[in-house]
Design an enzyme around this catalytic site. Sequence first.
Site, PDB file in Angstrom:
ATOM      1  N   GLY A 100       0.817  -1.212   0.000  1.00 46.97           N
ATOM      2  CA  GLY A 100       0.000   0.000   0.000  1.00 46.97           C
ATOM      3  C   GLY A 100       0.847   1.257   0.000  1.00 46.97           C
ATOM      4  O   GLY A 100       0.422   2.309  -0.489  1.00 46.97           O
ATOM      5  N   GLU A 103       1.543   1.875  -3.462  1.00 47.48           N
ATOM      6  CA  GLU A 103       0.292   2.273  -4.124  1.00 47.48           C
ATOM      7  C   GLU A 103      -0.014   3.754  -3.848  1.00 47.48           C
ATOM      8  O   GLU A 103      -0.507   4.466  -4.728  1.00 47.48           O
ATOM      9  CB  GLU A 103      -0.860   1.368  -3.670  1.00 47.48           C
ATOM     10  CG  GLU A 103      -0.703  -0.043  -4.250  1.00 47.48           C
ATOM     11  CD  GLU A 103      -1.763  -0.999  -3.756  1.00 47.48           C
ATOM     12  OE1 GLU A 103      -1.759  -1.274  -2.541  1.00 47.48           O
ATOM     13  OE2 GLU A 103      -2.579  -1.455  -4.558  1.00 47.48           O
TER      14      GLU A 103
HETATM   15  C1  LIG Z   1      -8.331  -3.142   0.062  1.00 46.07           C
HETATM   16  C2  LIG Z   1      -6.898  -3.202  -0.217  1.00 46.07           C
HETATM   17  C3  LIG Z   1      -6.003  -2.637   0.734  1.00 46.07           C
HETATM   18  C4  LIG Z   1      -4.725  -2.661   0.747  1.00 46.07           C
HETATM   19  C5  LIG Z   1      -3.766  -3.239  -0.165  1.00 46.07           C
HETATM   20  C6  LIG Z   1      -2.444  -3.172   0.425  1.00 46.07           C
HETATM   21  C7  LIG Z   1      -1.936  -4.214   1.065  1.00 46.07           C
HETATM   22  C8  LIG Z   1      -0.649  -4.120   1.740  1.00 46.07           C
HETATM   23  O1  LIG Z   1       0.034  -3.135   1.738  1.00 46.07           O
HETATM   24  S1  LIG Z   1      -0.204  -5.509   2.548  1.00 46.07           S
HETATM   25  C9  LIG Z   1       1.378  -5.117   3.218  1.00 46.07           C
HETATM   26  C10 LIG Z   1       2.430  -5.196   2.190  1.00 46.07           C
HETATM   27  N1  LIG Z   1       3.733  -4.974   2.788  1.00 46.07           N
HETATM   28  C11 LIG Z   1       4.519  -5.961   3.146  1.00 46.07           C
HETATM   29  O2  LIG Z   1       4.237  -7.114   2.959  1.00 46.07           O
HETATM   30  C12 LIG Z   1       5.806  -5.546   3.800  1.00 46.07           C
HETATM   31  C13 LIG Z   1       6.046  -6.362   5.018  1.00 46.07           C
HETATM   32  N2  LIG Z   1       7.237  -5.952   5.741  1.00 46.07           N
HETATM   33  C14 LIG Z   1       8.476  -6.292   5.351  1.00 46.07           C
HETATM   34  O3  LIG Z   1       8.714  -6.880   4.335  1.00 46.07           O
HETATM   35  C15 LIG Z   1       9.571  -5.930   6.307  1.00 46.07           C
HETATM   36  O4  LIG Z   1       9.032  -5.788   7.565  1.00 46.07           O
HETATM   37  C16 LIG Z   1      10.324  -4.638   5.917  1.00 46.07           C
HETATM   38  C17 LIG Z   1      11.119  -4.873   4.637  1.00 46.07           C
HETATM   39  C18 LIG Z   1       9.391  -3.484   5.755  1.00 46.07           C
HETATM   40  C19 LIG Z   1      11.306  -4.273   7.061  1.00 46.07           C
HETATM   41  O5  LIG Z   1      12.143  -5.368   7.320  1.00 46.07           O
HETATM   42  P1  LIG Z   1      13.092  -5.389   8.606  1.00 46.07           P
HETATM   43  O6  LIG Z   1      13.864  -4.150   8.664  1.00 46.07           O
HETATM   44  O7  LIG Z   1      13.819  -6.689   8.578  1.00 46.07           O
HETATM   45  O8  LIG Z   1      12.120  -5.329   9.844  1.00 46.07           O
HETATM   46  P2  LIG Z   1      11.027  -6.362  10.305  1.00 46.07           P
HETATM   47  O9  LIG Z   1      10.581  -7.210   9.213  1.00 46.07           O
HETATM   48  O10 LIG Z   1      11.507  -7.018  11.528  1.00 46.07           O
HETATM   49  O11 LIG Z   1       9.814  -5.398  10.667  1.00 46.07           O
HETATM   50  C20 LIG Z   1       9.885  -4.531  11.790  1.00 46.07           C
HETATM   51  C21 LIG Z   1       8.577  -4.602  12.524  1.00 46.07           C
HETATM   52  O12 LIG Z   1       7.557  -4.061  11.693  1.00 46.07           O
HETATM   53  C22 LIG Z   1       6.491  -4.980  11.559  1.00 46.07           C
HETATM   54  N3  LIG Z   1       5.923  -4.814  10.218  1.00 46.07           N
HETATM   55  C23 LIG Z   1       6.593  -4.737   9.064  1.00 46.07           C
HETATM   56  N4  LIG Z   1       5.751  -4.508   8.058  1.00 46.07           N
HETATM   57  C24 LIG Z   1       4.522  -4.433   8.588  1.00 46.07           C
HETATM   58  C25 LIG Z   1       3.239  -4.208   8.048  1.00 46.07           C
HETATM   59  N5  LIG Z   1       3.033  -3.961   6.748  1.00 46.07           N
HETATM   60  N6  LIG Z   1       2.187  -4.214   8.885  1.00 46.07           N
HETATM   61  C26 LIG Z   1       2.359  -4.424  10.207  1.00 46.07           C
HETATM   62  N7  LIG Z   1       3.564  -4.632  10.780  1.00 46.07           N
HETATM   63  C27 LIG Z   1       4.626  -4.639   9.976  1.00 46.07           C
HETATM   64  C28 LIG Z   1       7.155  -6.332  11.744  1.00 46.07           C
HETATM   65  O13 LIG Z   1       6.221  -7.294  12.119  1.00 46.07           O
HETATM   66  C29 LIG Z   1       8.156  -6.032  12.829  1.00 46.07           C
HETATM   67  O14 LIG Z   1       7.477  -5.981  14.052  1.00 46.07           O
HETATM   68  P3  LIG Z   1       7.611  -7.140  15.120  1.00 46.07           P
HETATM   69  O15 LIG Z   1       9.068  -7.381  15.299  1.00 46.07           O
HETATM   70  O16 LIG Z   1       6.921  -6.641  16.314  1.00 46.07           O
HETATM   71  O17 LIG Z   1       6.935  -8.319  14.497  1.00 46.07           O
END
Ligand SMILES: CC/C=C\C/C=C/C(=O)SCCNC(=O)CCNC(=O)[C@H](O)C(C)(C)COP(=O)(O)OP(=O)(O)OC[C@H]1O[C@@H](n2cnc3c(N)ncnc32)[C@H](O)[C@@H]1OP(=O)(O)O
Length: 725
Positions: A100, A103
Amino acid sequence: MAQYARGSTVAVIRLCNPPVNALSRAVLQALEDGLKKADADPSVKAVMICGENGKFSAGADIRGFSSPERSGGALGPIVSLIESSEKPVVAAIEGVALGGGLEVALGCHYRIAHMKARMGLPEVTIGLLPGAEGTQRLPRLIGVPAALEMITTGKHIPATEALKLGLVDEIVEENTIEAAIRLANKVIGQPLGPRRLSLKPVPKLPNMEAFLDKALVKVKKQAWGCLAPELCFQAVRAATERPFAEGVRRERELFQVLLSSGQAQALQYAFFAERAVRRWATPSGASWSSAAPQPVRKAAVIGLGTMGRGIVTCLVKANIPLVALEQDLENLNKGRKAVMVLLEREAMKMEGGAQTLDFHNPARLQFTVDFDQLRDVDLVIEAVFENMALKKEIFHKLSKICKPGALLCTNTSALNIDEIASATNHPQQVIGTHFFSPAHVMRLLEIIYGRHTSPTAIATAMQLAKALKKVGVVVGNCFGFVGNRMMFPYIQQAVFLLEEGSRPEAVDQVLEDFGFKIGPFRMSDLAGLDVGWRSRKDQGLTGPSLPAGTPARQRHGQRYSPLPDLLCEQGRFGQKTGRGWYQYEKAGGRTATPDPWLLNFLSQYRDTHGIKTRFIDQEEILERCLFSLINEGFAILAEGIASGPEHLDVIYINGYGWPKHRGGPMFYASTVGLPRVLAKLQKYSEAHPDVPGLRPSAFLKKLVAVGNPPLKEWMSYLSQQSSKL
Ligand SMILES: CC/C=C\C/C=C/C(=O)SCCNC(=O)CCNC(=O)[C@H](O)C(C)(C)COP(=O)(O)OP(=O)(O)OC[C@H]1O[C@@H](n2cnc3c(N)ncnc32)[C@H](O)[C@@H]1OP(=O)(O)O
């Protein structure tokens, strides 16, 4: 949640939701409010959107998809709102713009990115599609082939590639925010129509239909039972066939299908499980929050067999200076050559990337037969033959030679870490690091602490896993640890099913249809049947040490199948000998075909042992294999060998080819329902009372008795008193 600030002409909207500025409901609301405020203020001539702390946004808040008040739904209209603004909107992309987040940037009229930023639409990896109009805008901006690749694989691309694709207008090395404000000022008053992606046509291809048909075949092949890639494809196809608004409607329909598919939940669970296992803890109270890792400036690998070669490759790729040791020159030269082949291959894959591999420099990779060369290393990984006496001899030597603080790791798949540690003067520095073959490819690193292993040693091994880009999972010490211990009953059931009437290809098919990359018999042939044979001989289950008069199909009062031993006695070790559970085109061949010899052999075996052949249906194959594995998982949790079901699931997804879209074995059990798993185990156990693996674990029974609680509550039912269940 989003800060609004007004400069002389440009309003700045900064997304704020640490750590990754996920687009929660509050962030979206603040973004919408900011846009409306900027629109209403005549002194504002342009808008710039950026993210706090050097990160644009990692997309929708993933946790929101499983809550009743979903956060994602409002995103599409907000992206439209940005695009329809009469004032130019510029996205300043730092860190990541994912899902998103990207997007939102696609709704902006201009995109400027920092050199080090990464962009992508990874929704497919969590079982979804870019449902905020991304499947319709991206193909219009970068063309169908590139958009399809990004959307169906979810891969992140660096800013340099984004610039080449036309995804961003500009990349900068210095201050992205200042550059974006400059750009916003520059474009004030310029027509916005050509910058609105929804108004652009999708670039034509001379052979669009043929291209899409071919692409669909590829997507289906790579999807392996996962729905999202194909639905992502369909959404992009809609962009090529329909006007923008209709494409968006189709995208929404497909998004809803995925959201309610169950696969999205499983994949999102897997996303958080992988992060949860980083927060390790042991029953004695050691944990990630208090233990600090030691630096690893130089490492050593002992043994350059298949595993050692892969481990050396991983360490070189992680840029860790290394000594590789073999017992004699012949093995050293053989190992060195094989390592060089692997490293050359890896270097080729990395060509053109930012990183290069420095493996010709002896200061970074040294080959030796001299243990003295290990005096100054910070960490040793022993990867010799799976033999306790040999490992103890090596650890005894290491204990004398290595510097006092060096971490001593053993790459074993089942042996007792405490016994290995007993050969040293520093048992607190001994730890199991179970790599999976091929070690430079497989993501899992099972990290096994022994009775004396220090918290620092665990933290250092976890840090090593991170440096090697692997998923480290900390588990306790027991035979087979977590992964192999759960695998034993699974393989055992597969073999019992053959005894009773099934065929290797029938069992493999059922498990491959479930989603495993490879069924148990193909897997055993690939790994080599001799490996298990050797271990069973060491355990006295077969071979010369088996007491005379032991019944052929019983050990220690339990059912035992000698079938794998009999195959090994015939020299059928699997792929390496060209014969195993299947036949292969040649020794070392990879194409498995059913072997008429084996069918005949099974039939004679059943006659010899008076087993009446029966038809076994797919349901029984699946349930006996999977539920026995899951049952062992419950026993492991009850014993405190792993601190939560997420650990078991992460291990299975990353080390054993468990289909990620089914969330891991314990998550799968929770979706089947624990009462059903229990009832089925009870039924099979009654039919096979001499098979302990089918006897329901006390913890599973307890969870059913307390009302089948959700997975995240399971561990709370293991009180101190009941942990001896
Ligand atoms: C109707 C339609 C509506 C919407 C369409 C859109 C949909 C979306 O956007 S879905 C989300 C798409 N995004 C992702 O899949 C990205 C996911 N995140 C990652 O790939 C990685 O976290 C990162 C590359 C952004 C960062 O990596 P890194 O530095 O290794 O950190 P961590 O992975 O440990 O992340 C840190 C911390 O943040 C939490 N987190 C990361 N992304 C999200 C997220 N999108 N939503 C909620 N939380 C997120 C992650 O869980 C870690 O927290 P915890 O350690 O507490 O688990």
